[in-house]
Design an enzyme around this catalytic site. Structure first.
Site, short mmCIF file in Angstrom:
data_model
loop_
_atom_site.label_atom_id
_atom_site.label_comp_id
_atom_site.label_asym_id
_atom_site.label_seq_id
_atom_site.Cartn_x
_atom_site.Cartn_y
_atom_site.Cartn_z
N ASP A 1 -15.22 2.57 7.54
CA ASP A 1 -14.10 3.64 7.07
C ASP A 1 -14.67 4.35 5.77
O ASP A 1 -14.29 5.67 5.83
CB ASP A 1 -13.14 2.45 6.59
CG ASP A 1 -12.10 3.49 5.99
OD1 ASP A 1 -11.38 4.23 6.59
OD2 ASP A 1 -11.76 3.53 4.97
N ARG B 1 -14.57 13.00 7.58
CA ARG B 1 -13.36 13.74 7.79
C ARG B 1 -12.75 14.35 6.69
O ARG B 1 -12.09 15.63 7.13
CB ARG B 1 -12.20 12.66 8.01
CG ARG B 1 -12.30 11.60 9.23
CD ARG B 1 -11.32 10.40 9.09
NE ARG B 1 -10.06 10.76 8.92
CZ ARG B 1 -9.24 10.03 8.13
NH1 ARG B 1 -9.49 8.88 7.73
NH2 ARG B 1 -7.92 10.50 7.92
N SER C 1 -7.65 3.76 9.05
CA SER C 1 -8.38 3.73 7.77
C SER C 1 -7.82 2.95 6.96
O SER C 1 -8.21 2.18 6.03
CB SER C 1 -8.63 5.40 7.24
OG SER C 1 -9.10 5.34 5.87
N LYS D 1 -8.89 -1.65 5.95
CA LYS D 1 -9.00 -2.13 4.61
C LYS D 1 -8.08 -3.23 4.45
O LYS D 1 -8.46 -4.37 3.73
CB LYS D 1 -9.34 -1.05 3.58
CG LYS D 1 -10.23 -0.26 3.81
CD LYS D 1 -10.40 0.68 2.52
CE LYS D 1 -9.06 2.01 2.56
NZ LYS D 1 -9.47 2.99 3.34
N HIS E 1 0.70 -1.04 0.00
CA HIS E 1 -0.04 0.05 -0.14
C HIS E 1 0.99 1.09 -0.03
O HIS E 1 1.55 1.37 0.75
CB HIS E 1 -0.82 0.06 1.13
CG HIS E 1 -1.69 1.14 1.18
ND1 HIS E 1 -3.10 1.68 0.54
CD2 HIS E 1 -1.52 2.52 1.92
CE1 HIS E 1 -3.36 2.69 0.86
NE2 HIS E 1 -2.48 3.27 1.73
#
Length: 423
Positions: free
Chosen positions: A161, A168, A183, A187, A82
């Site tokens: 989320d 947010r 967050s 995931k 990620h």
């Protein structure tokens, strides 16, 4: 439980209990807790922070709000990457098939771009026919067939989320490290991968502008992954200048294919290989990414992966209707090339979006002809701007004003890989 009591607890700087966190996340997902109440709690978290236990509880509560993916039926180990996002960050495109070619299974759930940072799904959708939305069964099928899949997350994955992220974004609480970390990791943990490598970008083109803040975020995410039983490591990598020579959807796909063919810019190749080795090591897989690039096996996986999702790997990529060349105003060394300025220019050319529902121009973007530290001559092309509408060039040029400097003071570029964070 009562939402006001939870808000007051964090407002006063006290620790939220596991029960409070479980209740408020579930109640917000079901609509029992109102947006204005969750906004107040998010601001209290931004101002007062969370400890490791609270962040772990918050992450697990968001995971439990939806489904979890299970890859236990695959004949090998899963590993994923990620990135926190940046300008010209196309690394996922060559990385996923490269790791698959080395024996890993890569279930890559990716997103779309917003603002000056590009999205992996937008890039891949520039390939004619390619589909981002797959069912769970389709995702498993592509993964089993090719070893890698890149697609959009389903609606059932961490729905808490998705709802909180949108809140947010409009309440000034995006910058909270506990909320950012939970967050991302909710995931990724729900995705079911066995090992995870985090690429945390640092610099003007990244969300984290300083090494200190990036290290804090990376450490928090590594702790969350480790606590959840996912082998997790993070690299802090440079985003003070663009990555590679292209910024824009189809342009970045073409550059990624160059890398898979054994060429491409040296920084893209270096980071792709470094992340591939980290992913394989985290998963306990003995593979040779350099050989997989040389012998064409990574390219073979790419072609199968694109085809499996309806894309045509041989189809011409979209090309913008208009181009404009930006030339060097003087001779000397390119001492500054600001990632944010280049990313903003690409966005204004049509490569990005201001709102998540906006369309993107697949052919728009910026091609860089000189990299940081290279010598240029007056009048030499520095970059070429690509757009479908020539009226976009003026605002793109304004974004580039001051974004590059020739023979200025050398402030010292960040090293490509700044640090490595482990549990």
């Amino acid at each position: 439980m009562d939402a006001v009591d939870v808000i007051v607890t964090k407002r006063d700087g006290r620790e939220l209990s596991t029960g409070q966190i479980d209740w408020v996340v579930d109640a917000y997902t079901r609509g029992v807790v109102a947006d204005e109440q969750m906004s107040a709690l998010a601001m209290a978290i931004l101002l007062n922070g969370m400890n490791r236990g609270e962040i772990a509880d918050w992450t697990q509560a968001m995971i439990r709000s939806g489904s979890r993916m299970d890859w236990s039926g695959l004949p090998g180990r899963t590993t994923d990457k990620h990135s926190t996002g940046g300008v010209g960050d196309k690394i996922t495109l060559p990385l996923a098939p490269l790791v698959a070619a080395c024996g890993g299974y890569v279930p890559q759930l990716s997103g779309r771009g917003l603002g000056h940072t590009g999205g992996t799904l937008d890039k891949l959708e520039s390939i004619p026919g390619w589909r981002a939305s797959l069912s769970g069964a389709e995702m498993l099928g592509v993964l089993g067939e090719t070893g890698a899949v890149i697609c959009a997350a389903g609606e059932g994955l961490a729905p808490a989320d998705r709802k909180l992220y949108a809140l947010r974004d409009v309440t000034g609480t995006v910058e909270s490290i506990p909320l950012i970390a939970s967050s991302i990791m909710s995931k990724k943990i729900a995705e079911g991968t066995g090992a995870l490598v985090l690429d945390v970008k640092v610099g003007s083109g990244a969300f984290m502008k300083t090494v200190e803040r990036a290290r804090e975020l990376a450490t928090t995410m590594v702790e969350l992954g480790t606590d959840a039983g996912v082998r997790t490591v993070a690299l802090l990598t440079a985003m003070d200048r663009p990555l590679g020579r292209t910024v824009g959807n189809a342009l970045e796909v073409a550059e990624s294919v160059e890398v898979l063919a054994g060429g491409g810019p040296s920084d893209v190749v270096e980071l792709t290989l470094r992340l591939a080795n980290e992913m394989l090591q985290a998963a306990g897989i003995d593979g040779d990414p350099e050989r997989a690039l040389r012998d064409g096996s990574a390219m073979d996986v790419w072609r199968r992966m694109i085809t499996a999702q309806g894309g045509d790997p041989d189809a011409p990529l979209p090309v913008a209707a208009e181009t404009l060349e930006v030339t060097a105003p003087a001779s000397g060394v390119l001492t500054s090339l600001d990632a944010y300025g280049v990313g903003l220019a690409a966005w204004r050319l049509g490569a990005g979006r201001a709102r998540k529902e906006d369309p993107v121009s697949f052919g728009a973007g910026v091609v860089l002809h000189a990299a940081l530290g290279e010598t240029v001559r007056r009048g030499q092309p520095l970059m070429t701007l690509h757009a479908d509408d020539a009226s976009r060039f003026e605002r793109a040029l304004a974004a580039l004003d001051g974004a590059y400097v020739i023979d200025g003071d050398d402030a010292g570029a960040l090293p490509l890989v700044i640090d490595r964070i482990t549990a």
